[in-house]
Design an enzyme around this catalytic site. Structure first.
Site, mmCIF file in Angstrom:
data_model
loop_
_atom_site.group_PDB
_atom_site.id
_atom_site.type_symbol
_atom_site.label_atom_id
_atom_site.label_comp_id
_atom_site.label_asym_id
_atom_site.label_seq_id
_atom_site.Cartn_x
_atom_site.Cartn_y
_atom_site.Cartn_z
ATOM 1 N N ASP A 160 6.810 92.427 34.011
ATOM 2 C CA ASP A 160 7.376 92.252 33.141
ATOM 3 C C ASP A 160 8.745 92.771 31.759
ATOM 4 O OD1 ASP A 160 9.060 90.269 31.105
ATOM 5 O OD2 ASP A 160 7.541 88.872 30.255
ATOM 6 N N ILE A 161 10.168 92.505 32.781
ATOM 7 C CA ILE A 161 11.444 94.067 32.054
ATOM 8 C C ILE A 161 10.857 93.838 30.554
ATOM 9 C CG2 ILE A 161 13.243 91.472 32.606
ATOM 10 C CD1 ILE A 161 14.494 95.015 33.921
ATOM 11 N N ILE A 195 6.563 89.280 37.795
ATOM 12 C CA ILE A 195 5.954 88.532 36.891
ATOM 13 C C ILE A 195 5.482 87.278 36.730
ATOM 14 C CG2 ILE A 195 7.504 88.932 34.966
ATOM 15 C CD1 ILE A 195 8.424 85.994 35.429
ATOM 16 N N LYS A 230 26.876 91.742 32.728
ATOM 17 C CA LYS A 230 26.738 92.770 34.294
ATOM 18 C C LYS A 230 27.821 93.670 33.754
ATOM 19 C CE LYS A 230 24.019 90.531 36.722
ATOM 20 N NZ LYS A 230 22.557 91.362 37.509
ATOM 21 N N GLY A 238 11.280 92.673 39.912
ATOM 22 C CA GLY A 238 11.849 91.205 40.275
ATOM 23 C C GLY A 238 11.306 90.995 41.763
ATOM 24 N N GLY A 288 11.687 87.527 43.760
ATOM 25 C CA GLY A 288 13.180 87.135 43.969
ATOM 26 C C GLY A 288 14.297 86.665 45.544
ATOM 27 N N GLN A 289 14.926 86.449 44.896
ATOM 28 C CA GLN A 289 16.081 86.223 46.567
ATOM 29 C C GLN A 289 16.355 87.417 47.011
ATOM 30 O OE1 GLN A 289 20.357 85.433 46.064
ATOM 31 N NE2 GLN A 289 20.689 84.788 47.703
ATOM 32 N N TYR A 345 26.313 85.479 31.969
ATOM 33 C CA TYR A 345 26.457 85.889 33.119
ATOM 34 C C TYR A 345 27.343 87.141 33.061
ATOM 35 C CZ TYR A 345 24.872 86.828 38.554
ATOM 36 O OH TYR A 345 24.552 87.788 39.503
HETATM 37 C C1 AKB Z 1 25.607 83.346 41.273
HETATM 38 O O1 AKB Z 1 26.677 82.707 42.084
HETATM 39 O O2 AKB Z 1 25.251 84.033 40.436
HETATM 40 C C2 AKB Z 1 25.281 85.168 42.513
HETATM 41 C C3 AKB Z 1 26.280 86.111 42.232
HETATM 42 C C4 AKB Z 1 27.706 85.923 42.818
HETATM 43 O O3 AKB Z 1 26.301 87.098 41.268
HETATM 44 N N1 AKB Z 1 24.855 85.128 43.027
#
Ligand code: AKB
Length: 318
Positions: free
Chosen positions: A54-55, A35, A147, A8, A11-12, A143
């Site tokens: 690619d992961i 990728i 995590k 990655g 990315g940011q 998300y």
């Molecule tokens: C998001 O906003 O999805 C990310 C985070 C805080 O993990 N920047």
């Protein structure tokens, strides 16, 4: 000397972390994994090796680790929170099936692994202020689910197989280099772009909504310092709370207005992002990171704002 693979890398976080790692460990020792469709450009492409990784493709990871004798993997592949809410199956596939691929290669080839977690790993049942290192983690977003699962899976690979896994729970990250895509904290980046370009900012997060934030140089240092930390001092691994500042839209607006008095902001709250933000902590307690590996932030809101405005003015020549 480390041999590092960044998955990655465009990315940011990856675009800046890869360059910082190359500065420290040598250009040739840091492979930029990307990728197709997100190829590295400019100095990232020219300063060191890059490979398609690619992961979700375990063979590509294994092949690159073998070819470059990789001993450390920075796994930065993920969908951010708002995007993940719209594509939950893909978020799981990248975040967890992908992580499993990385951990399996790491187990077989003795690599250390960094996989960032997030303030999004907490949900509405965690204490909102001074959120402790070890507390209830019951996120309500995909998300967050990925995590927390990632934290547990990484710890499992350490306990079961001795894989050296470490990570931090990143706050919202603010940078003038590569914009984030689809996060809940993105407004705190976008607001600087509007301010410097002389545009009114439409804020998608309601006043009074506090979240932890961090300037990118501190975040990059955290990712490198945790991987360099003395293992014998670590009581935790996955994942450390780290913090630098906490603010709501009114506070960051007021701070920017101090330097750009004509700047204007208006609220048009996005229900999805607002619901996610309200389920997250206001401010983490990062005592364990400070005690166990000496974490400390350099940038507060004022220092970050001055630097962001200066860098973006230079970019847009305003
Ligand atoms: C998001 O906003 O999805 C990310 C985070 C805080 O993990 N920047």
């Amino acid at each position: 000397m480390k041999n590092i693979l960044v998955i990655g890398s465009t990315g940011q976080i990856g675009s800046e972390l890869t360059m910082k790692l190359r500065d420290i460990y040598g250009n040739g020792n840091v492979v930029a994994g990307y990728i197709p469709g997100a190829e590295p450009h400019g100095v990232l492409a020219e300063s060191g090796p890059s490979e398609v990784v690619d992961i979700t493709n375990a063979q590509q990871i294994a092949h690159t680790v073998e070819r470059y004798s990789i001993d450390t993997i920075y796994n930065l592949a993920a969908l951010l929170s708002a995007v993940a809410e719209n594509k939950p199956q893909l978020a799981w596939h990248i975040g967890i099936d992908g992580l499993m691929n990385v951990l399996e290669v790491a187990r077989e080839r003795h690599c250390a692994v960094f996989t960032p977690s997030s303030i999004g790993s907490f949900g509405p049942n965690a204490p909102k202020n001074g959120t402790p290192q070890d507390t209830i983690q019951q996120p309500r977003t995909m998300y967050g689910v990925t995590k927390v699962t990632g934290e547990l899976l990484s710890n499992y690979y350490t306990l079961k197989y001795g894989v050296d896994t470490r990570s931090v729970r990143f706050p919202g990250l603010i940078s003038y280099v590569t914009p984030p895509g689809g996060g809940t904290t993105d407004y705190a980046v976008d607001i600087y772009y509007s301010a410097v370009q002389g545009k009114k900012f439409i804020c998608p997060i309601a006043p009074g909504t506090f979240m932890d934030m961090m300037y990118m140089p501190d975040a990059l240092r955290a990712a490198i310092e945790i991987m360099e930390a003395d293992e014998s001092k670590l009581r935790h691994r996955n994942s450390f709370n780290i913090a630098a500042m906490s603010f709501d839209p009114e506070i960051i607006y007021g701070k920017i207005k101090h330097y750009i008095p004509e700047f204007e902001m208006e609220y048009q709250v996005d229900p999805l992002r607002q619901a996610i933000a309200e389920s997250w902590p206001n401010k983490l307690d990062d005592t364990c990171a400070r005690m166990e590996w000496g974490w400390h932030h350099h940038y507060d809101l004022d220092a970050m704002t001055r630097d962001m405005i200066a860098k973006l003015r230079e970019r847009f020549k305003k």
